[in-house]
Scaffold this motif. Structure first.
Motif, PDB file in Angstrom:
ATOM      1  N   GLN A  18      19.637  -2.759   5.931  1.00  0.00           N
ATOM      2  CA  GLN A  18      19.213  -1.399   6.248  1.00  0.00           C
ATOM      3  C   GLN A  18      19.556  -0.436   5.115  1.00  0.00           C
ATOM      4  O   GLN A  18      18.759   0.435   4.760  1.00  0.00           O
ATOM      5  N   LYS A  19      20.751  -0.592   4.539  1.00  0.00           N
ATOM      6  CA  LYS A  19      21.157   0.281   3.430  1.00  0.00           C
ATOM      7  C   LYS A  19      20.275   0.031   2.209  1.00  0.00           C
ATOM      8  O   LYS A  19      19.889   0.974   1.499  1.00  0.00           O
ATOM      9  N   CYS A  20      19.968  -1.235   1.978  1.00  0.00           N
ATOM     10  CA  CYS A  20      19.065  -1.580   0.869  1.00  0.00           C
ATOM     11  C   CYS A  20      17.716  -0.908   1.061  1.00  0.00           C
ATOM     12  O   CYS A  20      17.160  -0.309   0.126  1.00  0.00           O
ATOM     13  N   LEU A  21      17.178  -0.972   2.271  1.00  0.00           N
ATOM     14  CA  LEU A  21      15.879  -0.359   2.563  1.00  0.00           C
ATOM     15  C   LEU A  21      15.917   1.153   2.365  1.00  0.00           C
ATOM     16  O   LEU A  21      14.985   1.740   1.797  1.00  0.00           O
ATOM     17  N   LEU A  22      16.979   1.785   2.818  1.00  0.00           N
ATOM     18  CA  LEU A  22      17.089   3.243   2.688  1.00  0.00           C
ATOM     19  C   LEU A  22      17.048   3.667   1.218  1.00  0.00           C
ATOM     20  O   LEU A  22      16.409   4.655   0.863  1.00  0.00           O
ATOM     21  N   LEU A  23      17.733   2.904   0.379  1.00  0.00           N
ATOM     22  CA  LEU A  23      17.750   3.229  -1.058  1.00  0.00           C
ATOM     23  C   LEU A  23      16.387   3.000  -1.695  1.00  0.00           C
ATOM     24  O   LEU A  23      15.893   3.839  -2.463  1.00  0.00           O
ATOM     25  N   TYR A  24      15.759   1.874  -1.349  1.00  0.00           N
ATOM     26  CA  TYR A  24      14.472   1.572  -1.977  1.00  0.00           C
ATOM     27  C   TYR A  24      13.344   2.442  -1.442  1.00  0.00           C
ATOM     28  O   TYR A  24      12.321   2.638  -2.120  1.00  0.00           O
ATOM     29  N   GLN A  25      13.525   2.985  -0.247  1.00  0.00           N
ATOM     30  CA  GLN A  25      12.557   3.968   0.257  1.00  0.00           C
ATOM     31  C   GLN A  25      12.622   5.254  -0.557  1.00  0.00           C
ATOM     32  O   GLN A  25      11.615   5.946  -0.722  1.00  0.00           O
ATOM     33  N   THR A  59      10.558  -6.487   1.202  1.00  0.00           N
ATOM     34  CA  THR A  59       9.880  -7.518   2.000  1.00  0.00           C
ATOM     35  C   THR A  59      10.900  -8.438   2.656  1.00  0.00           C
ATOM     36  O   THR A  59      10.832  -8.725   3.860  1.00  0.00           O
ATOM     37  N   LEU A  60      11.867  -8.888   1.847  1.00  0.00           N
ATOM     38  CA  LEU A  60      12.884  -9.803   2.368  1.00  0.00           C
ATOM     39  C   LEU A  60      13.761  -9.118   3.419  1.00  0.00           C
ATOM     40  O   LEU A  60      14.162  -9.750   4.411  1.00  0.00           O
ATOM     41  N   CYS A  61      14.066  -7.837   3.200  1.00  0.00           N
ATOM     42  CA  CYS A  61      14.884  -7.097   4.175  1.00  0.00           C
ATOM     43  C   CYS A  61      14.176  -7.017   5.525  1.00  0.00           C
ATOM     44  O   CYS A  61      14.783  -7.258   6.580  1.00  0.00           O
ATOM     45  N   TYR A  62      12.893  -6.670   5.507  1.00  0.00           N
ATOM     46  CA  TYR A  62      12.140  -6.584   6.757  1.00  0.00           C
ATOM     47  C   TYR A  62      12.030  -7.953   7.428  1.00  0.00           C
ATOM     48  O   TYR A  62      12.080  -8.061   8.655  1.00  0.00           O
ATOM     49  N   ARG A  63      11.890  -8.992   6.597  1.00  0.00           N
ATOM     50  CA  ARG A  63      11.827 -10.335   7.174  1.00  0.00           C
ATOM     51  C   ARG A  63      13.145 -10.695   7.862  1.00  0.00           C
ATOM     52  O   ARG A  63      13.148 -11.249   8.967  1.00  0.00           O
ATOM     53  N   GLU A  64      14.259 -10.364   7.203  1.00  0.00           N
ATOM     54  CA  GLU A  64      15.566 -10.653   7.797  1.00  0.00           C
ATOM     55  C   GLU A  64      15.791  -9.860   9.080  1.00  0.00           C
ATOM     56  O   GLU A  64      16.496 -10.317   9.976  1.00  0.00           O
ATOM     57  N   GLN A  65      15.185  -8.677   9.146  1.00  0.00           N
ATOM     58  CA  GLN A  65      15.297  -7.859  10.361  1.00  0.00           C
ATOM     59  C   GLN A  65      14.256  -8.253  11.415  1.00  0.00           C
ATOM     60  O   GLN A  65      14.162  -7.622  12.462  1.00  0.00           O
ATOM     61  N   LYS A  66      13.457  -9.295  11.098  1.00  0.00           N
ATOM     62  CA  LYS A  66      12.393  -9.801  11.974  1.00  0.00           C
ATOM     63  C   LYS A  66      11.303  -8.762  12.233  1.00  0.00           C
ATOM     64  O   LYS A  66      10.612  -8.801  13.266  1.00  0.00           O
ATOM     65  N   LYS A  67      11.134  -7.851  11.287  1.00  0.00           N
ATOM     66  CA  LYS A  67      10.035  -6.883  11.348  1.00  0.00           C
ATOM     67  C   LYS A  67       8.882  -7.445  10.515  1.00  0.00           C
ATOM     68  O   LYS A  67       8.642  -7.034   9.388  1.00  0.00           O
ATOM     69  N   TYR A  68       8.185  -8.410  11.116  1.00  0.00           N
ATOM     70  CA  TYR A  68       7.262  -9.235  10.347  1.00  0.00           C
ATOM     71  C   TYR A  68       6.016  -8.476   9.865  1.00  0.00           C
ATOM     72  O   TYR A  68       5.486  -8.774   8.793  1.00  0.00           O
ATOM     73  N   GLU A  69       5.561  -7.510  10.653  1.00  0.00           N
ATOM     74  CA  GLU A  69       4.391  -6.748  10.214  1.00  0.00           C
ATOM     75  C   GLU A  69       4.716  -5.938   8.959  1.00  0.00           C
ATOM     76  O   GLU A  69       3.930  -5.886   8.008  1.00  0.00           O
ATOM     77  N   LEU A  70       5.877  -5.287   8.974  1.00  0.00           N
ATOM     78  CA  LEU A  70       6.304  -4.539   7.786  1.00  0.00           C
ATOM     79  C   LEU A  70       6.559  -5.481   6.612  1.00  0.00           C
ATOM     80  O   LEU A  70       6.252  -5.158   5.460  1.00  0.00           O
ATOM     81  N   ALA A  71       7.127  -6.648   6.917  1.00  0.00           N
ATOM     82  CA  ALA A  71       7.378  -7.636   5.862  1.00  0.00           C
ATOM     83  C   ALA A  71       6.068  -8.051   5.207  1.00  0.00           C
ATOM     84  O   ALA A  71       5.977  -8.162   3.967  1.00  0.00           O
ATOM     85  N   ALA A  72       5.037  -8.280   6.026  1.00  0.00           N
ATOM     86  CA  ALA A  72       3.721  -8.669   5.493  1.00  0.00           C
ATOM     87  C   ALA A  72       3.127  -7.543   4.655  1.00  0.00           C
ATOM     88  O   ALA A  72       2.560  -7.770   3.578  1.00  0.00           O
ATOM     89  N   THR A  73       3.278  -6.299   5.137  1.00  0.00           N
ATOM     90  CA  THR A  73       2.765  -5.135   4.394  1.00  0.00           C
ATOM     91  C   THR A  73       3.401  -5.039   3.019  1.00  0.00           C
ATOM     92  O   THR A  73       2.718  -4.827   2.006  1.00  0.00           O
ATOM     93  N   TYR A  74       4.717  -5.220   2.987  1.00  0.00           N
ATOM     94  CA  TYR A  74       5.420  -5.094   1.709  1.00  0.00           C
ATOM     95  C   TYR A  74       5.227  -6.312   0.813  1.00  0.00           C
ATOM     96  O   TYR A  74       5.312  -6.210  -0.417  1.00  0.00           O
ATOM     97  N   ALA A  75       4.925  -7.454   1.412  1.00  0.00           N
ATOM     98  CA  ALA A  75       4.578  -8.628   0.598  1.00  0.00           C
ATOM     99  C   ALA A  75       3.279  -8.348  -0.160  1.00  0.00           C
ATOM    100  O   ALA A  75       3.157  -8.662  -1.355  1.00  0.00           O
TER     101      ALA A  75
END
Length: 380
Positions: free
Chosen positions: A240-247, A264-280
């Motif tokens: 989450q902290k990684c995502l906040l910084l990269y946002q 992408t990897l952060c969202y995948r680890e959080q099981k937010k697969y739609e966001l993970a796919a978007t960022y991939a």
């Protein structure tokens, strides 16, 4: 201060020149120096002393004035006269090296600096300047920087350059140690602290990266610092902290292929697969150069020239797979199918796609006319 300058000038120029009765007007010379009118000072000195003078003090003063006035040939001429008399006089060697650099004669500059280190093997300034001038050999540059760093480990510029060179060589621990020593000498040097972050990340010193990086970010949100700190949080599984910084980087429009990949990897680890796919997808798009289509077009043309039509088609089609493919790729594909492979159906398909892609009517007038004529012929 004026009296001190006046005293020094009187000491330097109290002698008179044979065949002349005038002496140096110290007040006049001092005025030239104080107002930085070095060209006039040089002219004045040359009017007092004859061209053939061999007096080292006089030559040095005239050379210096010409150097400060930007008259490099005149300065070099006078320094060379001193060098001929005193080849071991280090200030003159440094001046000649400096003039050579300003004239773009780097090889000549290096030869003067090498003379200096032969005379003085512990001359920090000479090693530092040799490193700056060495651009064709990373190993040799590292050698000079190493010697300079051993002589003065606290110098921030040498420490930074040497650490960056080690980083390129994949020698992260020596790079870290060198920066650490320089930072101890100057704990407020942001230049060195920022340089240490990516190296500390490579050494898995994630807690240190975060501690130093967060302090730096309190003063200024620097994109490079954000990248390094975000990466450290990722490897500590604080997604989450990684995502906040990269946002933050996204809002600044300073995201990179790497930062998007970590998101992408952060969202995948959080099981937010739609966001993970978007960022991939965003990662893939970021990794594509705006020139990629042109590269494939060039590759296809090379295959064509080498009579490899099948490879040419593969290259052109690869170029079409990117966003906003060039209209010319459709045209080139049509020509290969039409003229090389004699596949009329495929040729018709790509001729039509070329026209549908709305090529520039002025720039591609001949291609458009040819395409229309070929479509009519192939339809018969």
């Amino acid at each position: 201060m004026k009296n001190i300058f006046l005293f020094l000038i009187c000491i330097l120029f109290q002698q008179t020149v044979s065949a002349q009765t005038r002496t140096i007007d110290a007040e006049k010379l001092l005025e030239f120096y104080q107002t930085q009118r070095y060209a006039e000072a040089a002219q004045y000195l040359q009017s007092i002393y004859p061209d053939g003078t061999q007096d080292v003090k006089v030559l040095n003063q005239i050379a210096y004035c010409n150097l400060m006035a930007g008259k490099l040939p005149e300065a070099e001429k006078n320094y060379l006269k001193i060098y001929a008399q005193q080849p071991t006089f280090l200030p003159v060697l440094f001046s000649l090296s400096s003039i050579s650099v300003r004239k773009g004669q780097n090889a000549k500059a290096k030869s003067f600096l090498k003379n200096i280190i032969q005379l003085d093997s512990n001359n920090f300034k000479a090693y530092k300047q040799l490193a700056d001038l060495t651009v064709d050999s990373l190993q040799l540059k590292v050698s000079y920087l190493n010697k300079a760093n051993r002589l003065n480990a606290a110098d921030p510029i040498v420490a930074y350059d040497l650490a960056q060179a080690y980083k390129l060589l994949g020698l992260f621990q020596p790079a870290y140690d060198i920066l650490k020593t320089a930072i101890v000498a100057d704990t407020s040097n942001l230049f060195l602290l920022e340089a240490q972050l990516p190296i500390a990340n490579e050494l898995k010193k994630y807690d240190e990266v975060i501690a130093v990086g967060e302090k730096l970010l309190q003063n200024e949100v620097d994109a490079n610092v954000v990248k390094d700190v975000g990466k450290a949080y990722f490897f500590l599984k604080n997604y989450q902290k990684c995502l906040l910084l990269y946002q933050i980087l996204e809002k600044m429009d300073k995201q990179t292929e790497a930062t998007l990949y970590y998101m992408t990897l952060c969202y995948r680890e959080q099981k937010k697969y739609e966001l993970a796919a978007t960022y991939a997808k965003k990662t893939i798009e970021e990794g594509i150069s705006v020139n990629t289509v042109n590269y494939y077009a060039t590759l296809g043309a090379i295959y064509e020239a080498n009579d490899q039509p099948t490879n040419a088609i593969a290259a052109y089609k690869k170029g079409l797979s990117f966003n906003k493919p060039s209209a010319s790729l459709y045209y080139r594909l049509a020509l290969v199918y039409d003229l090389k492979l004699k596949q009329a159906k495929n040729a018709l398909t790509y001729y039509n796609l070329y026209l549908k892609s709305k090529p520039d009517a002025d720039k591609e007038k001949e291609q458009i006319e040819y395409t229309k004529s070929r479509i009519l012929e192939l339809k018969k």
